[in-house]
Design a protein around this motif. Structure first.
Motif, PDB file in Angstrom:
ATOM      1  N   LEU A   1      32.906  39.372  37.614  1.00  0.00           N
ATOM      2  CA  LEU A   1      33.782  39.565  36.814  1.00  0.00           C
ATOM      3  C   LEU A   1      33.427  41.119  36.175  1.00  0.00           C
ATOM      4  O   LEU A   1      32.497  41.391  36.071  1.00  0.00           O
ATOM      5  N   ILE A   2      34.636  42.021  36.354  1.00  0.00           N
ATOM      6  CA  ILE A   2      34.198  43.344  36.050  1.00  0.00           C
ATOM      7  C   ILE A   2      33.856  43.445  34.357  1.00  0.00           C
ATOM      8  O   ILE A   2      32.764  43.709  34.054  1.00  0.00           O
ATOM      9  N   THR A   3      34.923  43.377  33.829  1.00  0.00           N
ATOM     10  CA  THR A   3      34.948  43.510  32.182  1.00  0.00           C
ATOM     11  C   THR A   3      36.258  43.286  31.713  1.00  0.00           C
ATOM     12  O   THR A   3      37.282  43.322  32.344  1.00  0.00           O
ATOM     13  N   THR A   4      36.330  42.885  30.227  1.00  0.00           N
ATOM     14  CA  THR A   4      37.498  42.783  29.815  1.00  0.00           C
ATOM     15  C   THR A   4      38.060  44.008  29.007  1.00  0.00           C
ATOM     16  O   THR A   4      39.022  44.095  28.541  1.00  0.00           O
ATOM     17  N   SER A   5      37.080  45.002  28.884  1.00  0.00           N
ATOM     18  CA  SER A   5      37.482  46.028  28.420  1.00  0.00           C
ATOM     19  C   SER A   5      36.307  47.215  28.590  1.00  0.00           C
ATOM     20  O   SER A   5      35.227  46.855  29.130  1.00  0.00           O
ATOM     21  N   ALA A   6      36.792  48.387  29.005  1.00  0.00           N
ATOM     22  CA  ALA A   6      36.036  49.539  29.518  1.00  0.00           C
ATOM     23  C   ALA A   6      35.114  50.352  28.562  1.00  0.00           C
ATOM     24  O   ALA A   6      35.527  51.607  28.498  1.00  0.00           O
ATOM     25  N   ASN A   7      34.478  49.837  27.768  1.00  0.00           N
ATOM     26  CA  ASN A   7      33.786  50.196  26.616  1.00  0.00           C
ATOM     27  C   ASN A   7      32.462  49.483  26.540  1.00  0.00           C
ATOM     28  O   ASN A   7      32.504  48.395  26.440  1.00  0.00           O
ATOM     29  N   LEU A   8      31.735  50.132  25.947  1.00  0.00           N
ATOM     30  CA  LEU A   8      30.236  49.265  25.555  1.00  0.00           C
ATOM     31  C   LEU A   8      30.319  48.937  24.105  1.00  0.00           C
ATOM     32  O   LEU A   8      31.259  49.255  23.440  1.00  0.00           O
ATOM     33  N   ALA A   9      29.779  47.788  24.011  1.00  0.00           N
ATOM     34  CA  ALA A   9      30.014  47.153  22.628  1.00  0.00           C
ATOM     35  C   ALA A   9      29.726  48.270  21.416  1.00  0.00           C
ATOM     36  O   ALA A   9      28.715  48.910  21.373  1.00  0.00           O
ATOM     37  N   GLY A  10      30.482  48.300  20.419  1.00  0.00           N
ATOM     38  CA  GLY A  10      30.033  49.211  19.214  1.00  0.00           C
ATOM     39  C   GLY A  10      30.668  50.659  19.593  1.00  0.00           C
ATOM     40  O   GLY A  10      30.460  51.617  18.763  1.00  0.00           O
ATOM     41  N   GLU A  11      31.025  50.979  20.902  1.00  0.00           N
ATOM     42  CA  GLU A  11      31.737  52.515  21.083  1.00  0.00           C
ATOM     43  C   GLU A  11      32.931  52.573  20.946  1.00  0.00           C
ATOM     44  O   GLU A  11      33.684  51.575  21.073  1.00  0.00           O
TER      45      GLU A  11
END
Length: 75
Positions: free
Chosen positions: A1-11
């Motif tokens: 799985l790539i990611t559900t969003s393209a940002n780091l947590a808290g960013e």
């Protein structure tokens, strides 16, 4: 799985492939592949794919099409 969003947590949110690359620049969680699609990033969820060896499955439909992914994986 790539990611559900393209940002780091808290960013902050990222809306272009360059913003994604910059956000993950020094992270061990950096994506192996970023496919940029043309879309209104504020209204449509991202495309999420699962990649296994030479195959992939679309987990969540978004602005990046199956054809976009196939072309990117060939390069």
């Amino acid at each position: 799985l790539i990611t559900t969003s393209a940002n780091l947590a808290g960013e902050g949110l990222t809306f272009s492939h360059q913003e994604v690359l910059n956000a993950f620049n020094k992270s061990k969680a950096a994506p192996k592949l970023v496919i940029e699609g043309v879309c209104d990033a504020h209204t449509q969820a991202s495309t999420v794919i699962l990649v296994k060896e030479n195959d992939f499955a679309i987990v969540r439909k978004g602005p990046v099409t199956k054809r976009d992914i196939e072309v990117a994986l060939k390069n």
